[in-house]
Scaffold this motif. Structure first.
Motif, short mmCIF file in Angstrom:
data_model
loop_
_atom_site.label_atom_id
_atom_site.label_comp_id
_atom_site.label_asym_id
_atom_site.label_seq_id
_atom_site.Cartn_x
_atom_site.Cartn_y
_atom_site.Cartn_z
N LEU A 118 0.84 -1.20 0.00
CA LEU A 118 0.00 0.00 0.00
C LEU A 118 0.88 1.25 0.00
O LEU A 118 0.65 2.20 -0.76
N GLU A 119 1.93 1.23 0.83
CA GLU A 119 2.83 2.39 0.87
C GLU A 119 3.49 2.61 -0.49
O GLU A 119 3.58 3.74 -0.98
N GLU A 120 3.91 1.52 -1.12
CA GLU A 120 4.54 1.63 -2.46
C GLU A 120 3.54 2.15 -3.48
O GLU A 120 3.86 2.98 -4.33
N MET A 121 2.29 1.65 -3.39
CA MET A 121 1.26 2.06 -4.34
C MET A 121 0.93 3.54 -4.19
O MET A 121 0.76 4.25 -5.18
N VAL A 122 0.88 4.00 -2.96
CA VAL A 122 0.57 5.42 -2.72
C VAL A 122 1.69 6.29 -3.31
O VAL A 122 1.41 7.32 -3.96
N ILE A 123 2.93 5.87 -3.14
CA ILE A 123 4.05 6.63 -3.72
C ILE A 123 3.93 6.63 -5.25
O ILE A 123 4.13 7.65 -5.91
N HIS A 124 3.54 5.48 -5.80
CA HIS A 124 3.39 5.40 -7.27
C HIS A 124 2.26 6.31 -7.76
O HIS A 124 2.42 7.04 -8.75
N LEU A 125 1.13 6.29 -7.06
CA LEU A 125 0.01 7.15 -7.47
C LEU A 125 0.42 8.62 -7.40
O LEU A 125 0.06 9.42 -8.27
N LYS A 126 1.21 8.96 -6.37
CA LYS A 126 1.71 10.35 -6.27
C LYS A 126 2.51 10.73 -7.51
O LYS A 126 2.38 11.84 -8.02
N SER A 127 3.30 9.78 -7.99
CA SER A 127 4.16 10.06 -9.16
C SER A 127 3.33 10.27 -10.43
O SER A 127 3.82 10.80 -11.41
N LEU A 128 2.07 9.85 -10.41
CA LEU A 128 1.20 9.98 -11.58
C LEU A 128 0.35 11.25 -11.53
O LEU A 128 -0.48 11.48 -12.41
N MET A 129 0.53 12.04 -10.47
CA MET A 129 -0.33 13.22 -10.29
C MET A 129 0.42 14.51 -10.62
O MET A 129 1.55 14.70 -10.17
N SER A 130 -0.24 15.38 -11.37
CA SER A 130 0.33 16.70 -11.64
C SER A 130 0.28 17.50 -10.32
O SER A 130 -0.44 17.11 -9.40
N PRO A 131 1.01 18.63 -10.22
CA PRO A 131 1.13 19.32 -8.92
C PRO A 131 -0.20 19.69 -8.25
O PRO A 131 -0.32 19.63 -7.05
N ASN A 132 -1.23 20.03 -9.04
CA ASN A 132 -2.51 20.42 -8.44
C ASN A 132 -3.56 19.32 -8.51
O ASN A 132 -4.76 19.59 -8.31
N ALA A 133 -3.14 18.14 -8.80
CA ALA A 133 -4.10 17.05 -9.05
C ALA A 133 -4.83 16.64 -7.78
O ALA A 133 -4.37 16.90 -6.66
N VAL A 134 -5.97 16.00 -8.00
CA VAL A 134 -6.78 15.51 -6.90
C VAL A 134 -6.81 13.98 -6.93
O VAL A 134 -6.83 13.39 -8.01
N LEU A 135 -6.75 13.39 -5.76
CA LEU A 135 -6.88 11.93 -5.63
C LEU A 135 -8.22 11.63 -4.96
O LEU A 135 -8.48 12.11 -3.86
N LEU A 136 -9.06 10.87 -5.64
CA LEU A 136 -10.38 10.54 -5.11
C LEU A 136 -10.41 9.08 -4.68
O LEU A 136 -10.09 8.19 -5.47
N VAL A 137 -10.78 8.88 -3.44
CA VAL A 137 -10.79 7.52 -2.90
C VAL A 137 -12.10 7.25 -2.16
O VAL A 137 -12.48 8.01 -1.25
N THR A 138 -12.78 6.19 -2.55
CA THR A 138 -13.88 5.66 -1.74
C THR A 138 -13.47 4.24 -1.35
O THR A 138 -13.02 3.47 -2.20
N ASP A 139 -13.59 3.94 -0.06
CA ASP A 139 -13.15 2.61 0.37
C ASP A 139 -13.72 2.30 1.76
O ASP A 139 -14.39 3.14 2.36
N PHE A 140 -13.43 1.11 2.22
CA PHE A 140 -13.89 0.73 3.55
C PHE A 140 -13.00 1.34 4.61
O PHE A 140 -11.82 1.58 4.39
#
Ligand SMILES: C[S@@+](CC[C@H](N)C(=O)[O-])C[C@H]1O[C@@H](n2cnc3c(N)ncnc32)[C@H](O)[C@@H]1O
Length: 205
Positions: A118-140
């Motif tokens: 999960l920590e690795e995935m979060v770092i990877h998702l960060k690398s895919l985001m432009s500086p002002n990008a938004v991350l949307l998460v719905t989860d348990f």
């Protein structure tokens, strides 16, 4: 099945099971968050499953969507469901993707991983985001009610058996995202607190 998180086997029954157990609550929780997608955004949907999130509300708003799915069967279902020139369907492990997006949608995806991945995935998702990008998460979220605890344990057991789910337990996803430098600017809860819907931006340095 040695590879983790293989959803091909459950693809034919996934939506039906979800509706049977939760009704429309899970998709409604995801749709609430679309208000946080910037207009004309270049969007990444990761692990979108059979594509229910590819509704008109999202499509009408955005410029382009890269829809990345590891499961070929889930991807096929999503393609059948949504026939739009705006969507590029990509059969791949998200770990292999490079790019820069204005919005990343990751619903009921981060719950597939153990703490380290999960920590690795979060770092990877960060690398895919432009500086002002938004991350949307719905989860348990960690259940408080006994019924939700039983349900979560049953789901983990089912997906461990059927999909070789990597996660042995549910990780504190929001906390992990905040620890990784995300600022939560939108939050709501559903299913009596069993599900969260949140929008994050990267903290500016
Ligand atoms: C629990 S399902 C959630 C599906 C959908 N987002 C929903 O809310 O119903 C997780 C999805 O993530 C996909 N997935 C898991 N690991 C992935 C990876 N590394 N890259 C891309 N997709 C992945 C699975 O194939 C599956 O469709």
């Amino acid at each position: 099945m040695s590879q983790k998180n293989q959803f091909d086997r459950v693809a034919p029954v996934y939506d039906g099971l979800s509706k049977l157990v939760f009704g429309s609550a899970l998709i409604n929780a995801q749709k609430k968050n679309l208000v946080n997608v910037p207009l004309s955004a270049n969007v990444l949907v990761v692990g979108g499953g059979s594509g229910e999130i590819l509704c008109d509300d999202l499509l009408n708003k955005v410029k382009h969507i890269d829809y990345v799915e590891l499961s070929a069967k889930m991807l096929r279902k999503a393609k059948v469901r949504c026939n739009s020139a705006k969507v590029n369907f990509i059969h791949a492990d998200i770990a292999e993707l490079t790019g820069s997006y204005d919005a990343v949608v990751a619903n009921f995806f981060l719950d597939c991983f153990d703490a380290e991945s999960l920590e690795e995935m979060v770092i990877h998702l960060k690398s895919l985001m432009s500086p002002n990008a938004v991350l949307l998460v719905t989860d348990f979220k960690q259940p408080q009610m006994l019924w939700h605890k039983v349900l979560l344990a049953s789901m983990l057991k089912f997906f461990k058996h059927a999909s070789n789910l990597e996660a042995g337990k549910l990780q504190p996803i929001r906390q992990k995202l905040k620890a990784a430098g995300f600022n939560e600017h939108y939050l709501s809860f559903g299913l009596r607190g069993f599900v969260f819907t949140a929008a994050f931006k990267l903290v500016k340095k």
